[in-house]
Write a protein that holds these residues in place. Sequence first.
Motif, mmCIF file in Angstrom:
data_model
loop_
_atom_site.group_PDB
_atom_site.id
_atom_site.type_symbol
_atom_site.label_atom_id
_atom_site.label_comp_id
_atom_site.label_asym_id
_atom_site.label_seq_id
_atom_site.Cartn_x
_atom_site.Cartn_y
_atom_site.Cartn_z
ATOM 1 N N VAL A 168 0.841 -1.208 0.000
ATOM 2 C CA VAL A 168 0.000 0.000 0.000
ATOM 3 C C VAL A 168 0.869 1.248 0.000
ATOM 4 C CG1 VAL A 168 -1.623 1.360 1.359
ATOM 5 C CG2 VAL A 168 -2.008 -1.088 1.046
ATOM 6 N N PHE A 169 1.888 1.280 0.862
ATOM 7 C CA PHE A 169 2.742 2.455 0.949
ATOM 8 C C PHE A 169 3.618 2.601 -0.286
ATOM 9 C CE2 PHE A 169 1.317 2.791 5.200
ATOM 10 C CZ PHE A 169 1.661 4.050 5.651
ATOM 11 N N ALA A 170 4.071 1.494 -0.844
ATOM 12 C CA ALA A 170 4.876 1.566 -2.068
ATOM 13 C C ALA A 170 4.059 2.151 -3.209
ATOM 14 C CB ALA A 170 5.393 0.176 -2.438
ATOM 15 N N ALA A 171 2.810 1.726 -3.324
ATOM 16 C CA ALA A 171 1.942 2.254 -4.378
ATOM 17 C C ALA A 171 1.672 3.740 -4.159
ATOM 18 C CB ALA A 171 0.626 1.474 -4.404
ATOM 19 N N ALA A 172 1.456 4.136 -2.897
ATOM 20 C CA ALA A 172 1.207 5.545 -2.592
ATOM 21 C C ALA A 172 2.438 6.389 -2.903
ATOM 22 C CB ALA A 172 0.816 5.705 -1.126
ATOM 23 N N ASN A 173 3.624 5.849 -2.622
ATOM 24 C CA ASN A 173 4.853 6.575 -2.914
ATOM 25 C C ASN A 173 5.040 6.746 -4.422
ATOM 26 O OD1 ASN A 173 7.417 7.809 -2.205
ATOM 27 N ND2 ASN A 173 8.374 5.948 -2.968
ATOM 28 N N GLN A 174 4.690 5.722 -5.179
ATOM 29 C CA GLN A 174 4.767 5.829 -6.640
ATOM 30 C C GLN A 174 3.807 6.894 -7.161
ATOM 31 O OE1 GLN A 174 4.078 1.864 -8.140
ATOM 32 N NE2 GLN A 174 6.181 1.205 -7.731
ATOM 33 N N ARG A 175 2.620 6.955 -6.564
ATOM 34 C CA ARG A 175 1.662 7.991 -6.970
ATOM 35 C C ARG A 175 2.201 9.379 -6.656
ATOM 36 N NH1 ARG A 175 -2.025 4.393 -4.513
ATOM 37 N NH2 ARG A 175 -2.241 5.777 -2.704
ATOM 38 N N LEU A 176 2.867 9.513 -5.496
ATOM 39 C CA LEU A 176 3.445 10.805 -5.131
ATOM 40 C C LEU A 176 4.550 11.199 -6.106
ATOM 41 C CD1 LEU A 176 3.900 13.240 -3.334
ATOM 42 C CD2 LEU A 176 5.280 11.797 -1.811
ATOM 43 N N GLN A 177 5.405 10.259 -6.478
ATOM 44 C CA GLN A 177 6.461 10.562 -7.446
ATOM 45 C C GLN A 177 5.862 10.984 -8.781
ATOM 46 O OE1 GLN A 177 9.486 7.496 -7.722
ATOM 47 N NE2 GLN A 177 9.401 7.088 -5.532
ATOM 48 N N ALA A 178 4.780 10.302 -9.180
ATOM 49 C CA ALA A 178 4.125 10.652 -10.449
ATOM 50 C C ALA A 178 3.504 12.046 -10.353
ATOM 51 C CB ALA A 178 3.056 9.613 -10.787
ATOM 52 N N ARG A 179 2.882 12.365 -9.213
ATOM 53 C CA ARG A 179 2.303 13.702 -9.040
ATOM 54 C C ARG A 179 3.377 14.774 -9.049
ATOM 55 N NH1 ARG A 179 -0.433 11.425 -4.725
ATOM 56 N NH2 ARG A 179 0.515 12.868 -3.244
ATOM 57 N N THR A 180 4.519 14.466 -8.442
ATOM 58 C CA THR A 180 5.618 15.434 -8.414
ATOM 59 C C THR A 180 6.136 15.702 -9.821
ATOM 60 O OG1 THR A 180 6.286 14.679 -6.204
ATOM 61 C CG2 THR A 180 7.906 15.931 -7.461
ATOM 62 N N LYS A 181 6.322 14.651 -10.604
ATOM 63 C CA LYS A 181 6.780 14.823 -11.987
ATOM 64 C C LYS A 181 5.757 15.617 -12.798
ATOM 65 C CE LYS A 181 9.570 10.607 -12.196
ATOM 66 N NZ LYS A 181 9.719 9.271 -12.833
ATOM 67 N N SER A 182 4.487 15.298 -12.615
ATOM 68 C CA SER A 182 3.434 16.008 -13.338
ATOM 69 C C SER A 182 3.388 17.476 -12.931
ATOM 70 C CB SER A 182 2.081 15.343 -13.065
ATOM 71 O OG SER A 182 1.033 16.039 -13.694
ATOM 72 N N PHE A 183 3.525 17.741 -11.633
ATOM 73 C CA PHE A 183 3.526 19.111 -11.131
ATOM 74 C C PHE A 183 4.675 19.898 -11.746
ATOM 75 C CE2 PHE A 183 4.851 22.388 -8.150
ATOM 76 C CZ PHE A 183 3.656 22.995 -7.792
ATOM 77 N N ASN A 184 5.882 19.326 -11.716
ATOM 78 C CA ASN A 184 7.048 20.017 -12.267
ATOM 79 C C ASN A 184 6.909 20.223 -13.775
ATOM 80 O OD1 ASN A 184 8.657 20.469 -9.947
ATOM 81 N ND2 ASN A 184 9.314 18.331 -9.940
ATOM 82 N N ARG A 185 6.366 19.239 -14.452
ATOM 83 C CA ARG A 185 6.186 19.354 -15.903
ATOM 84 C C ARG A 185 5.192 20.463 -16.240
ATOM 85 N NH1 ARG A 185 5.125 14.521 -16.647
ATOM 86 N NH2 ARG A 185 2.831 14.638 -16.562
ATOM 87 N N ASP A 186 4.057 20.491 -15.544
ATOM 88 C CA ASP A 186 3.034 21.502 -15.823
ATOM 89 C C ASP A 186 3.520 22.908 -15.466
ATOM 90 O OD1 ASP A 186 1.428 19.449 -16.621
ATOM 91 O OD2 ASP A 186 0.201 19.402 -14.797
ATOM 92 N N MET A 187 4.190 23.026 -14.316
ATOM 93 C CA MET A 187 4.686 24.340 -13.905
ATOM 94 C C MET A 187 5.818 24.828 -14.804
ATOM 95 S SD MET A 187 2.883 25.450 -11.348
ATOM 96 C CE MET A 187 3.818 26.576 -10.306
ATOM 97 N N THR A 188 6.629 23.898 -15.303
ATOM 98 C CA THR A 188 7.695 24.281 -16.235
ATOM 99 C C THR A 188 7.095 24.780 -17.546
ATOM 100 O OG1 THR A 188 9.283 22.705 -15.294
ATOM 101 C CG2 THR A 188 9.665 23.430 -17.558
ATOM 102 N N ALA A 189 6.028 24.140 -17.991
ATOM 103 C CA ALA A 189 5.358 24.571 -19.223
ATOM 104 C C ALA A 189 4.777 25.969 -19.064
ATOM 105 C CB ALA A 189 4.256 23.572 -19.583
ATOM 106 N N ARG A 190 4.341 26.302 -17.857
ATOM 107 C CA ARG A 190 3.724 27.613 -17.611
ATOM 108 C C ARG A 190 4.741 28.693 -17.295
ATOM 109 N NH1 ARG A 190 -0.548 26.071 -13.080
ATOM 110 N NH2 ARG A 190 -0.703 28.351 -12.947
ATOM 111 N N HIS A 191 5.833 28.323 -16.586
ATOM 112 C CA HIS A 191 6.764 29.340 -16.091
ATOM 113 C C HIS A 191 8.189 29.213 -16.636
ATOM 114 C CE1 HIS A 191 3.717 30.612 -13.210
ATOM 115 N NE2 HIS A 191 3.546 29.344 -12.878
ATOM 116 N N GLY A 192 8.482 28.135 -17.359
ATOM 117 C CA GLY A 192 9.811 27.979 -17.944
ATOM 118 C C GLY A 192 10.771 27.166 -17.104
ATOM 119 N N HIS A 193 10.485 27.046 -15.815
ATOM 120 C CA HIS A 193 11.348 26.252 -14.934
ATOM 121 C C HIS A 193 10.578 25.895 -13.667
ATOM 122 C CE1 HIS A 193 14.910 24.899 -12.678
ATOM 123 N NE2 HIS A 193 14.386 25.557 -11.650
#
Length: 256
Positions: free
Chosen positions: A103-128
């Motif tokens: 359960v915790f491993a799956a939750a950690n994977q979801r967090l890593q995916a959310r972090t990558k998505s967050f950084n990708r979306d914010m980089t697209a909007r702000h450049g970095h």
Amino acid sequence: MFDRDKLPRPVKTNLGIVCHAFPPAWQERHAMFGRRVEFGKKQETLGGLKDAVRPAPDADGAAPAFHKKQWDDPRIGPMLRDAGFVPDDAGSVVPTADNRLAVFAAANQRLQARTKSFNRDMTARHGHCHALPFLVIDHKIWDGPHGTFLYAQMDLIGYDEWNVIMLAADPQTTETCGLAGHPGFLPAVTQAMTEHVIAWEAQHNALLKTFGITASGGSDISREQYETEKDTLRREIIDKAGWMKLRIIEDLLRKS
């Protein structure tokens, strides 16, 4: 604020899950507790049944929350059935360590995916954007003696959104995205949340005592009432974490 020696680095928790932690020298300077404890070592129990020994897992890997002797006991068995529990019901089963690990491993994977998505979306909007997650109720608490209460009794996972803030890992991210800088570790927050968790656990133990008091002939509450009270407590924990997020961000931005 952005000294790389203070930023989290990938390590494995006691659950064997890779997450961000802090350099040994930094941990020594900010140690809050005198000893290391194993994640999930403390076991929670039900009211007057708290001294009972849990049975070994069955063939499916699930350990019943109540021992067979308790179901067969002429006082305790009827009390459990009247409360709505049955031996084969999912509500009468506690998770094993292996189940919690998954359960915790799956939750950690979801967090890593959310972090990558967050950084990708914010980089697209702000450049970095280079953001890292910060846990309001942090690993010291989840790995400590009160972690079992949070995940086994309250069904909470520390990697889920309710407990996570995305914070800037470098000055450029703060400048371009307006995120507060990641502090690495906040001892005052850990201490405050530890005190809250201890109080919540005591509140839940009192609820369990009320729920199980019929074993000694007293009054009781129904399982439905217990679940309602438990859900209310769970919501209180989530709401407090949300309130703490705002306070943490405000404090970090004020100091930056």
